[in-house]
Design a protein around this motif. Structure first.
Motif, PDB file in Angstrom:
ATOM      1  N   ASN A   1      -6.385 -13.349  -2.751  1.00  0.00           N
ATOM      2  CA  ASN A   1      -6.633 -12.020  -2.197  1.00  0.00           C
ATOM      3  C   ASN A   1      -8.007 -11.493  -2.624  1.00  0.00           C
ATOM      4  O   ASN A   1      -8.912 -11.335  -1.794  1.00  0.00           O
TER       5      ASN A   1
ATOM      6  N   HIS B   1      -3.459 -11.477  -8.435  1.00  0.00           N
ATOM      7  CA  HIS B   1      -2.612 -10.324  -8.103  1.00  0.00           C
ATOM      8  C   HIS B   1      -1.625 -10.036  -9.230  1.00  0.00           C
ATOM      9  O   HIS B   1      -1.387  -8.887  -9.595  1.00  0.00           O
TER      10      HIS B   1
ATOM     11  N   LYS C   1       3.009  -9.875   5.021  1.00  0.00           N
ATOM     12  CA  LYS C   1       1.539  -9.861   5.006  1.00  0.00           C
ATOM     13  C   LYS C   1       1.063 -10.834   6.063  1.00  0.00           C
ATOM     14  O   LYS C   1       1.162 -12.030   5.888  1.00  0.00           O
TER      15      LYS C   1
ATOM     16  N   CYS D   1       5.416 -14.341   1.124  1.00  0.00           N
ATOM     17  CA  CYS D   1       5.662 -13.016   1.716  1.00  0.00           C
ATOM     18  C   CYS D   1       5.773 -13.093   3.234  1.00  0.00           C
ATOM     19  O   CYS D   1       5.004 -13.788   3.886  1.00  0.00           O
TER      20      CYS D   1
ATOM     21  N   SER E   1       9.969  -7.421  -2.386  1.00  0.00           N
ATOM     22  CA  SER E   1       8.499  -7.381  -2.337  1.00  0.00           C
ATOM     23  C   SER E   1       7.907  -8.643  -2.948  1.00  0.00           C
ATOM     24  O   SER E   1       8.575  -9.369  -3.702  1.00  0.00           O
ATOM     25  N   GLY E   2       6.625  -8.851  -2.636  1.00  0.00           N
ATOM     26  CA  GLY E   2       5.920  -9.983  -3.223  1.00  0.00           C
ATOM     27  C   GLY E   2       5.771  -9.819  -4.723  1.00  0.00           C
ATOM     28  O   GLY E   2       5.849 -10.789  -5.482  1.00  0.00           O
ATOM     29  N   SER E   3       5.580  -8.585  -5.158  1.00  0.00           N
ATOM     30  CA  SER E   3       5.438  -8.353  -6.599  1.00  0.00           C
ATOM     31  C   SER E   3       6.733  -8.730  -7.314  1.00  0.00           C
ATOM     32  O   SER E   3       6.703  -9.393  -8.359  1.00  0.00           O
TER      33      SER E   3
ATOM     34  N   ASP F   1       1.506 -17.979  -6.306  1.00  0.00           N
ATOM     35  CA  ASP F   1       1.648 -16.710  -5.592  1.00  0.00           C
ATOM     36  C   ASP F   1       1.180 -17.004  -4.174  1.00  0.00           C
ATOM     37  O   ASP F   1      -0.013 -16.977  -3.871  1.00  0.00           O
TER      38      ASP F   1
ATOM     39  N   GLU G   1       0.014  -5.739 -10.281  1.00  0.00           N
ATOM     40  CA  GLU G   1       1.470  -5.623 -10.465  1.00  0.00           C
ATOM     41  C   GLU G   1       1.801  -4.739 -11.667  1.00  0.00           C
ATOM     42  O   GLU G   1       2.879  -4.802 -12.245  1.00  0.00           O
TER      43      GLU G   1
ATOM     44  N   ASN H   1       7.094 -12.523  -7.389  1.00  0.00           N
ATOM     45  CA  ASN H   1       6.235 -13.109  -8.427  1.00  0.00           C
ATOM     46  C   ASN H   1       6.827 -12.895  -9.809  1.00  0.00           C
ATOM     47  O   ASN H   1       6.879 -13.809 -10.634  1.00  0.00           O
TER      48      ASN H   1
ATOM     49  N   GLU I   1      -3.126 -18.520  -6.863  1.00  0.00           N
ATOM     50  CA  GLU I   1      -2.872 -17.652  -5.702  1.00  0.00           C
ATOM     51  C   GLU I   1      -3.432 -18.330  -4.448  1.00  0.00           C
ATOM     52  O   GLU I   1      -4.616 -18.657  -4.403  1.00  0.00           O
TER      53      GLU I   1
ATOM     54  N   ALA J   1       1.674 -15.421  -1.318  1.00  0.00           N
ATOM     55  CA  ALA J   1       1.848 -14.296  -0.390  1.00  0.00           C
ATOM     56  C   ALA J   1       1.274 -14.652   0.980  1.00  0.00           C
ATOM     57  O   ALA J   1       1.864 -14.323   2.010  1.00  0.00           O
ATOM     58  N   ARG J   2       0.123 -15.331   0.966  1.00  0.00           N
ATOM     59  CA  ARG J   2      -0.515 -15.732   2.232  1.00  0.00           C
ATOM     60  C   ARG J   2      -0.658 -17.253   2.316  1.00  0.00           C
ATOM     61  O   ARG J   2      -1.649 -17.767   2.828  1.00  0.00           O
TER      62      ARG J   2
HETATM   63  C1  LIG Z   1      -1.741 -12.280  -3.256  1.00  0.00           C
HETATM   64  C2  LIG Z   1      -0.663 -11.239  -3.287  1.00  0.00           C
HETATM   65  N1  LIG Z   1       0.413 -11.442  -4.039  1.00  0.00           N
HETATM   66  C3  LIG Z   1       1.406 -10.543  -4.104  1.00  0.00           C
HETATM   67  C4  LIG Z   1       1.349  -9.375  -3.389  1.00  0.00           C
HETATM   68  C5  LIG Z   1       2.429  -8.359  -3.588  1.00  0.00           C
HETATM   69  O1  LIG Z   1       3.163  -8.057  -2.497  1.00  0.00           O
HETATM   70  P1  LIG Z   1       3.955  -6.659  -2.372  1.00  0.00           P
HETATM   71  O2  LIG Z   1       2.954  -5.654  -1.953  1.00  0.00           O
HETATM   72  O3  LIG Z   1       4.972  -6.984  -1.322  1.00  0.00           O
HETATM   73  O4  LIG Z   1       4.558  -6.378  -3.695  1.00  0.00           O
HETATM   74  C6  LIG Z   1       0.235  -9.115  -2.592  1.00  0.00           C
HETATM   75  C7  LIG Z   1       0.136  -7.842  -1.835  1.00  0.00           C
HETATM   76  O5  LIG Z   1      -0.769  -7.599  -1.074  1.00  0.00           O
HETATM   77  C8  LIG Z   1      -0.809 -10.063  -2.542  1.00  0.00           C
HETATM   78  O6  LIG Z   1      -1.918  -9.863  -1.820  1.00  0.00           O
END
Ligand SMILES: Cc1ncc(COP(=O)(O)O)c(C=O)c1O
Length: 344
Positions: free
Chosen positions: A144, A88, A204, A201, A62-64, A173, A93, A67, A140, A175-176
Protein backbone atom coordinates in the motif's frame (compact mmCIF):
# COMPACT_ATOMS: atom_id res chain seq x y z
CA UNK A 1 -21.90 18.83 -7.24
CA UNK A 2 -23.60 15.53 -6.32
CA UNK A 3 -21.70 12.56 -4.90
CA UNK A 4 -22.25 10.75 -8.21
CA UNK A 5 -20.49 13.55 -10.10
CA UNK A 6 -17.37 13.48 -7.94
CA UNK A 7 -14.39 11.48 -9.19
CA UNK A 8 -13.23 9.78 -6.01
CA UNK A 9 -9.60 8.72 -6.32
CA UNK A 10 -8.92 8.57 -2.57
CA UNK A 11 -9.08 4.80 -2.13
CA UNK A 12 -10.39 1.56 -3.59
CA UNK A 13 -12.46 1.19 -0.42
CA UNK A 14 -14.95 3.87 -1.54
CA UNK A 15 -16.77 1.57 -3.98
CA UNK A 16 -20.48 0.84 -3.58
CA UNK A 17 -21.99 -2.59 -4.22
CA UNK A 18 -23.18 -3.02 -7.80
CA UNK A 19 -26.76 -4.03 -8.61
CA UNK A 20 -25.69 -7.63 -9.30
CA UNK A 21 -23.88 -7.75 -5.98
CA UNK A 22 -26.89 -6.36 -4.13
CA UNK A 23 -29.10 -8.99 -5.76
CA UNK A 24 -26.70 -11.73 -4.67
CA UNK A 25 -26.76 -10.30 -1.12
CA UNK A 26 -30.55 -10.17 -1.04
CA UNK A 27 -30.83 -13.76 -2.23
CA UNK A 28 -28.19 -15.18 0.15
CA UNK A 29 -29.03 -18.18 2.28
CA UNK A 30 -28.02 -17.39 5.85
CA UNK A 31 -27.68 -18.95 9.30
CA UNK A 32 -25.90 -18.16 12.55
CA UNK A 33 -22.21 -18.15 11.67
CA UNK A 34 -21.08 -18.25 15.30
CA UNK A 35 -22.73 -21.69 15.33
CA UNK A 36 -20.96 -22.43 12.02
CA UNK A 37 -24.39 -22.60 10.36
CA UNK A 38 -24.25 -19.93 7.68
CA UNK A 39 -24.06 -21.83 4.37
CA UNK A 40 -22.93 -18.78 2.38
CA UNK A 41 -20.09 -17.98 4.80
CA UNK A 42 -19.06 -21.64 4.79
CA UNK A 43 -19.07 -21.66 0.98
CA UNK A 44 -16.99 -18.48 0.81
CA UNK A 45 -14.46 -19.83 3.30
CA UNK A 46 -14.12 -23.10 1.39
CA UNK A 47 -13.80 -21.24 -1.91
CA UNK A 48 -11.08 -18.88 -0.70
CA UNK A 49 -9.13 -21.68 1.02
CA UNK A 50 -9.17 -23.63 -2.26
CA UNK A 51 -8.09 -20.60 -4.30
CA UNK A 52 -4.93 -20.33 -2.20
CA UNK A 53 -4.38 -24.09 -1.92
CA UNK A 54 -4.83 -24.07 1.86
CA UNK A 55 -7.01 -26.26 4.07
CA UNK A 56 -9.22 -23.58 5.57
CA UNK A 57 -10.19 -19.92 5.75
CA UNK A 58 -12.10 -17.71 8.17
CA UNK A 59 -14.33 -14.75 7.31
CA UNK A 60 -13.52 -11.61 9.31
CA UNK A 61 -15.08 -8.14 9.37
CA UNK A 62 -11.96 -6.27 8.26
CA UNK A 63 -8.49 -6.63 6.84
CA UNK A 64 -7.03 -5.29 10.06
CA UNK A 65 -8.77 -7.96 12.12
CA UNK A 66 -7.74 -10.68 9.65
CA UNK A 67 -4.10 -9.53 9.89
CA UNK A 68 -4.20 -9.34 13.66
CA UNK A 69 -5.78 -12.78 14.01
CA UNK A 70 -3.02 -14.20 11.80
CA UNK A 71 -0.28 -12.47 13.77
CA UNK A 72 -1.67 -13.80 17.04
CA UNK A 73 -1.65 -17.27 15.51
CA UNK A 74 2.02 -16.99 14.62
CA UNK A 75 3.63 -14.92 17.38
CA UNK A 76 3.09 -15.58 21.12
CA UNK A 77 2.95 -12.62 23.51
CA UNK A 78 6.36 -11.07 24.19
CA UNK A 79 7.87 -12.51 21.03
CA UNK A 80 8.66 -10.88 17.74
CA UNK A 81 7.29 -10.03 14.33
CA UNK A 82 9.52 -8.63 11.56
CA UNK A 83 8.07 -6.48 8.81
CA UNK A 84 8.88 -3.30 6.90
CA UNK A 85 8.55 0.13 8.48
CA UNK A 86 5.72 1.10 6.13
CA UNK A 87 3.72 -2.11 6.56
CA UNK A 88 0.00 -1.67 7.15
CA UNK A 89 0.22 -3.95 10.21
CA UNK A 90 2.49 -1.51 12.03
CA UNK A 91 1.38 1.76 10.42
CA UNK A 92 -2.40 1.77 10.24
CA UNK A 93 -3.60 -0.88 12.70
CA UNK A 94 -3.30 1.40 15.72
CA UNK A 95 -0.78 -0.72 17.63
CA UNK A 96 -3.10 -3.76 17.58
CA UNK A 97 -0.29 -6.34 17.48
CA UNK A 98 1.07 -4.96 20.76
CA UNK A 99 -2.27 -4.04 22.31
CA UNK A 100 -4.11 -7.31 21.63
CA UNK A 101 -1.37 -9.84 20.97
CA UNK A 102 1.44 -8.53 23.21
CA UNK A 103 3.56 -8.84 20.08
CA UNK A 104 6.87 -7.05 19.80
CA UNK A 105 7.63 -5.80 16.29
CA UNK A 106 10.88 -4.78 14.61
CA UNK A 107 11.02 -3.31 11.14
CA UNK A 108 13.37 -3.15 8.18
CA UNK A 109 13.56 0.25 6.45
CA UNK A 110 10.60 1.09 4.20
CA UNK A 111 11.41 -0.07 0.69
CA UNK A 112 7.92 -0.98 -0.48
CA UNK A 113 7.96 -4.14 -2.56
CA UNK A 114 11.77 -4.04 -3.09
CA UNK A 115 12.65 -6.38 -0.24
CA UNK A 116 16.16 -7.75 0.14
CA UNK A 117 15.76 -11.21 1.71
CA UNK A 118 19.33 -11.06 3.05
CA UNK A 119 18.51 -7.94 5.07
CA UNK A 120 15.53 -9.78 6.55
CA UNK A 121 17.61 -12.91 7.23
CA UNK A 122 20.17 -10.86 9.18
CA UNK A 123 17.46 -9.42 11.42
CA UNK A 124 16.15 -12.76 12.65
CA UNK A 125 16.93 -13.44 16.29
CA UNK A 126 17.01 -17.06 17.43
CA UNK A 127 15.16 -18.66 20.27
CA UNK A 128 16.85 -18.13 23.58
CA UNK A 129 17.09 -16.33 26.80
CA UNK A 130 19.06 -13.25 25.75
CA UNK A 131 16.91 -11.55 23.13
CA UNK A 132 13.33 -11.41 21.93
CA UNK A 133 12.96 -14.42 19.62
CA UNK A 134 11.67 -13.82 16.10
CA UNK A 135 8.59 -15.93 15.31
CA UNK A 136 7.24 -14.50 12.07
CA UNK A 137 7.95 -12.28 9.06
CA UNK A 138 5.12 -10.35 7.43
CA UNK A 139 5.08 -8.94 3.89
CA UNK A 140 2.44 -6.93 2.05
CA UNK A 141 1.29 -7.86 -1.46
CA UNK A 142 0.65 -5.44 -3.11
CA UNK A 143 2.33 -2.83 -0.97
CA UNK A 144 0.00 0.00 0.00
CA UNK A 145 2.44 2.70 1.11
CA UNK A 146 4.88 1.27 -1.43
CA UNK A 147 2.64 2.61 -4.22
CA UNK A 148 0.96 -0.68 -5.11
CA UNK A 149 4.31 -2.32 -5.82
CA UNK A 150 4.33 -6.06 -6.45
CA UNK A 151 6.89 -8.23 -4.65
CA UNK A 152 8.39 -10.49 -7.34
CA UNK A 153 7.74 -14.21 -7.01
CA UNK A 154 11.50 -14.89 -6.86
CA UNK A 155 11.86 -12.61 -3.82
CA UNK A 156 8.96 -14.32 -2.08
CA UNK A 157 10.55 -17.72 -2.74
CA UNK A 158 13.81 -16.49 -1.24
CA UNK A 159 11.96 -15.17 1.79
CA UNK A 160 10.25 -18.55 2.19
CA UNK A 161 13.73 -20.09 2.23
CA UNK A 162 14.88 -17.56 4.84
CA UNK A 163 11.85 -18.34 7.02
CA UNK A 164 12.33 -22.10 6.67
CA UNK A 165 16.05 -21.91 7.49
CA UNK A 166 15.27 -19.97 10.66
CA UNK A 167 12.15 -21.93 11.60
CA UNK A 168 9.93 -18.83 11.58
CA UNK A 169 6.54 -18.30 9.95
CA UNK A 170 5.75 -16.16 6.92
CA UNK A 171 2.53 -14.09 6.77
CA UNK A 172 1.16 -12.20 3.78
CA UNK A 173 -1.00 -9.13 4.21
CA UNK A 174 -2.70 -9.80 0.92
CA UNK A 175 -5.36 -7.11 1.07
CA UNK A 176 -4.65 -6.51 -2.62
CA UNK A 177 -3.08 -9.84 -3.57
CA UNK A 178 -5.64 -10.03 -6.40
CA UNK A 179 -3.96 -7.03 -7.99
CA UNK A 180 -0.56 -8.75 -7.81
CA UNK A 181 -2.07 -11.89 -9.33
CA UNK A 182 -3.49 -9.88 -12.24
CA UNK A 183 -0.36 -7.71 -12.71
CA UNK A 184 2.23 -10.51 -12.58
CA UNK A 185 0.13 -13.48 -13.72
CA UNK A 186 1.17 -15.51 -10.66
CA UNK A 187 -1.62 -17.85 -9.60
CA UNK A 188 -3.24 -17.41 -6.21
CA UNK A 189 -2.30 -21.02 -5.40
CA UNK A 190 1.33 -20.25 -6.14
CA UNK A 191 1.17 -17.31 -3.74
CA UNK A 192 -0.74 -19.38 -1.20
CA UNK A 193 1.83 -22.12 -0.96
CA UNK A 194 4.54 -19.64 0.03
CA UNK A 195 2.84 -18.47 3.22
CA UNK A 196 1.80 -20.00 6.54
CA UNK A 197 -1.05 -17.51 6.76
CA UNK A 198 -2.56 -14.91 4.46
CA UNK A 199 -5.14 -12.23 5.02
CA UNK A 200 -7.07 -11.22 1.91
CA UNK A 201 -9.67 -8.47 1.46
CA UNK A 202 -12.89 -8.45 -0.53
CA UNK A 203 -13.57 -4.76 0.07
CA UNK A 204 -10.51 -3.21 -1.59
CA UNK A 205 -10.76 -3.12 -5.32
CA UNK A 206 -13.03 -6.16 -5.49
CA UNK A 207 -15.96 -3.97 -4.50
CA UNK A 208 -17.59 -5.87 -1.62
CA UNK A 209 -18.89 -3.63 1.17
CA UNK A 210 -17.23 -5.59 4.01
CA UNK A 211 -15.08 -8.62 4.50
CA UNK A 212 -11.67 -10.22 4.66
CA UNK A 213 -10.44 -13.74 5.26
CA UNK A 214 -7.60 -15.38 7.15
CA UNK A 215 -6.24 -18.35 5.20
CA UNK A 216 -4.15 -21.22 6.60
CA UNK A 217 -4.10 -24.80 7.84
CA UNK A 218 -7.20 -26.39 9.41
CA UNK A 219 -5.50 -26.35 12.81
CA UNK A 220 -4.64 -22.64 12.54
CA UNK A 221 -8.09 -21.64 11.36
CA UNK A 222 -9.69 -23.55 14.24
CA UNK A 223 -7.60 -21.42 16.61
CA UNK A 224 -8.31 -18.34 14.49
CA UNK A 225 -12.04 -18.85 15.13
CA UNK A 226 -11.40 -18.53 18.88
CA UNK A 227 -9.23 -15.43 18.45
CA UNK A 228 -11.86 -13.81 16.21
CA UNK A 229 -14.55 -14.44 18.83
CA UNK A 230 -12.31 -13.02 21.54
CA UNK A 231 -11.81 -9.87 19.49
CA UNK A 232 -15.57 -9.47 19.03
CA UNK A 233 -15.48 -10.48 15.39
CA UNK A 234 -17.98 -13.34 15.54
CA UNK A 235 -20.84 -12.43 13.21
CA UNK A 236 -24.31 -13.94 12.95
CA UNK A 237 -26.19 -13.93 9.58
CA UNK A 238 -22.98 -12.85 7.85
CA UNK A 239 -23.96 -14.72 4.69
CA UNK A 240 -25.41 -11.47 3.38
CA UNK A 241 -21.87 -10.09 3.39
CA UNK A 242 -20.24 -13.33 2.28
CA UNK A 243 -22.56 -13.36 -0.75
CA UNK A 244 -21.12 -10.00 -1.77
CA UNK A 245 -17.65 -11.47 -1.42
CA UNK A 246 -18.49 -14.53 -3.51
CA UNK A 247 -19.97 -12.26 -6.17
CA UNK A 248 -16.83 -10.09 -6.10
CA UNK A 249 -14.57 -13.12 -6.58
CA UNK A 250 -16.65 -14.33 -9.51
CA UNK A 251 -16.99 -10.98 -11.30
CA UNK A 252 -14.40 -8.48 -10.16
CA UNK A 253 -10.96 -10.09 -10.22
CA UNK A 254 -10.10 -10.15 -13.94
CA UNK A 255 -11.40 -6.61 -14.43
CA UNK A 256 -8.63 -5.29 -12.14
CA UNK A 257 -6.53 -5.09 -15.33
CA UNK A 258 -8.76 -2.12 -16.31
CA UNK A 259 -7.98 -0.39 -13.00
CA UNK A 260 -4.27 -0.94 -13.62
CA UNK A 261 -4.49 0.55 -17.12
CA UNK A 262 -6.39 3.60 -15.78
CA UNK A 263 -3.81 4.06 -13.03
CA UNK A 264 -1.06 4.00 -15.67
CA UNK A 265 -2.97 6.69 -17.61
CA UNK A 266 -3.12 8.90 -14.52
CA UNK A 267 0.58 8.35 -13.83
CA UNK A 268 1.49 9.29 -17.40
CA UNK A 269 -0.67 12.41 -17.22
CA UNK A 270 1.02 13.82 -14.11
CA UNK A 271 4.59 12.85 -15.05
CA UNK A 272 5.26 15.96 -17.25
CA UNK A 273 4.61 18.19 -14.22
CA UNK A 274 7.59 16.78 -12.37
CA UNK A 275 5.31 14.63 -10.28
CA UNK A 276 6.97 11.30 -9.73
CA UNK A 277 4.61 8.40 -10.39
CA UNK A 278 6.93 6.22 -12.37
CA UNK A 279 6.71 2.86 -10.66
CA UNK A 280 2.98 2.32 -11.06
CA UNK A 281 2.21 -1.37 -11.55
CA UNK A 282 -1.27 -1.77 -10.14
CA UNK A 283 -4.12 0.55 -9.05
CA UNK A 284 -2.26 2.86 -6.66
CA UNK A 285 -0.56 5.99 -7.98
CA UNK A 286 1.67 7.68 -5.40
CA UNK A 287 2.47 11.32 -6.15
CA UNK A 288 5.79 12.63 -4.94
CA UNK A 289 5.42 16.42 -4.94
CA UNK A 290 8.86 17.32 -3.56
CA UNK A 291 9.78 19.12 -6.78
CA UNK A 292 6.41 20.76 -7.36
CA UNK A 293 5.26 24.21 -6.21
CA UNK A 294 2.06 22.77 -4.75
CA UNK A 295 2.17 20.66 -1.62
CA UNK A 296 -0.17 17.71 -1.14
CA UNK A 297 -2.84 19.62 0.78
CA UNK A 298 -2.94 22.45 -1.75
CA UNK A 299 -3.18 19.99 -4.64
CA UNK A 300 -5.99 18.05 -2.92
CA UNK A 301 -7.91 21.25 -2.11
CA UNK A 302 -7.61 22.60 -5.67
CA UNK A 303 -8.64 19.25 -7.18
CA UNK A 304 -11.61 19.00 -4.79
CA UNK A 305 -12.86 22.39 -6.02
CA UNK A 306 -13.11 20.78 -9.44
CA UNK A 307 -14.80 17.62 -8.18
CA UNK A 308 -11.78 15.31 -7.97
CA UNK A 309 -10.93 13.77 -4.60
CA UNK A 310 -7.40 12.56 -3.84
CA UNK A 311 -5.63 11.38 -0.67
CA UNK A 312 -3.00 13.34 1.22
CA UNK A 313 -0.47 10.89 2.70
CA UNK A 314 2.15 13.38 3.87
CA UNK A 315 3.16 17.03 3.38
CA UNK A 316 4.49 16.32 -0.12
CA UNK A 317 2.95 12.94 -0.82
CA UNK A 318 -0.47 12.38 -2.30
CA UNK A 319 -2.14 9.33 -3.80
CA UNK A 320 -4.59 8.47 -6.55
CA UNK A 321 -6.37 5.11 -6.59
CA UNK A 322 -8.42 3.54 -9.37
CA UNK A 323 -11.27 1.13 -8.66
CA UNK A 324 -14.54 -0.44 -9.69
CA UNK A 325 -16.46 2.81 -9.30
CA UNK A 326 -14.48 4.65 -12.01
CA UNK A 327 -14.78 4.31 -15.76
CA UNK A 328 -12.69 5.78 -18.58
CA UNK A 329 -14.76 8.98 -18.62
CA UNK A 330 -14.12 9.57 -14.91
CA UNK A 331 -10.40 9.11 -15.46
CA UNK A 332 -10.51 11.50 -18.42
CA UNK A 333 -12.12 14.12 -16.16
CA UNK A 334 -9.53 13.48 -13.45
CA UNK A 335 -6.69 13.85 -15.97
CA UNK A 336 -8.14 17.16 -17.18
CA UNK A 337 -8.51 18.53 -13.63
CA UNK A 338 -5.14 17.33 -12.32
CA UNK A 339 -3.19 18.56 -15.33
CA UNK A 340 -4.91 21.95 -15.08
CA UNK A 341 -4.25 22.28 -11.35
CA UNK A 342 -0.64 21.09 -11.63
CA UNK A 343 0.18 23.45 -14.49
CA UNK A 344 -1.38 26.53 -12.82
C1 LIG B 1 -2.40 -3.43 2.76
C2 LIG B 1 -3.59 -3.33 3.66
N1 LIG B 1 -3.75 -4.23 4.63
C3 LIG B 1 -4.80 -4.19 5.47
C4 LIG B 1 -5.76 -3.22 5.35
C5 LIG B 1 -6.84 -3.16 6.37
O1 LIG B 1 -8.10 -3.34 5.91
P1 LIG B 1 -9.38 -2.78 6.72
O2 LIG B 1 -9.48 -1.35 6.38
O3 LIG B 1 -10.48 -3.63 6.15
O4 LIG B 1 -9.14 -3.04 8.16
C6 LIG B 1 -5.63 -2.26 4.35
C7 LIG B 1 -6.65 -1.18 4.22
O5 LIG B 1 -6.63 -0.36 3.33
C8 LIG B 1 -4.52 -2.30 3.48
O6 LIG B 1 -4.33 -1.39 2.53
Amino acid sequence: MTVAELVDLRSDTVTRPTLGMREAMAAAEVGDDVYGEDPTVNALEAEVAALFGHEAALFAPSGSMANQIALQLLVPPGEELLCDADAHVVTYEIGAAAAYGGISSRTWPAVGADIDPEVVARMIRPDGYFAVPTRAIAVEQTHNRGGGGVIPLATLRELRGVADDAGVALHCDGARIWHAHVADGVSLTEYGRLFDTLSVCLSKGLGAPVGSLVVGSAEKIERARMIRKRMGGGMRQAGILAAAGRYALAHHVDRLAEDHARAARLAEAVAPFGVLATTVRTNLVPLDLTKHALDARALAAAAREEGVLISVLGPRTARLVTHLGLDDDAVTRAVAVLTEVLSA
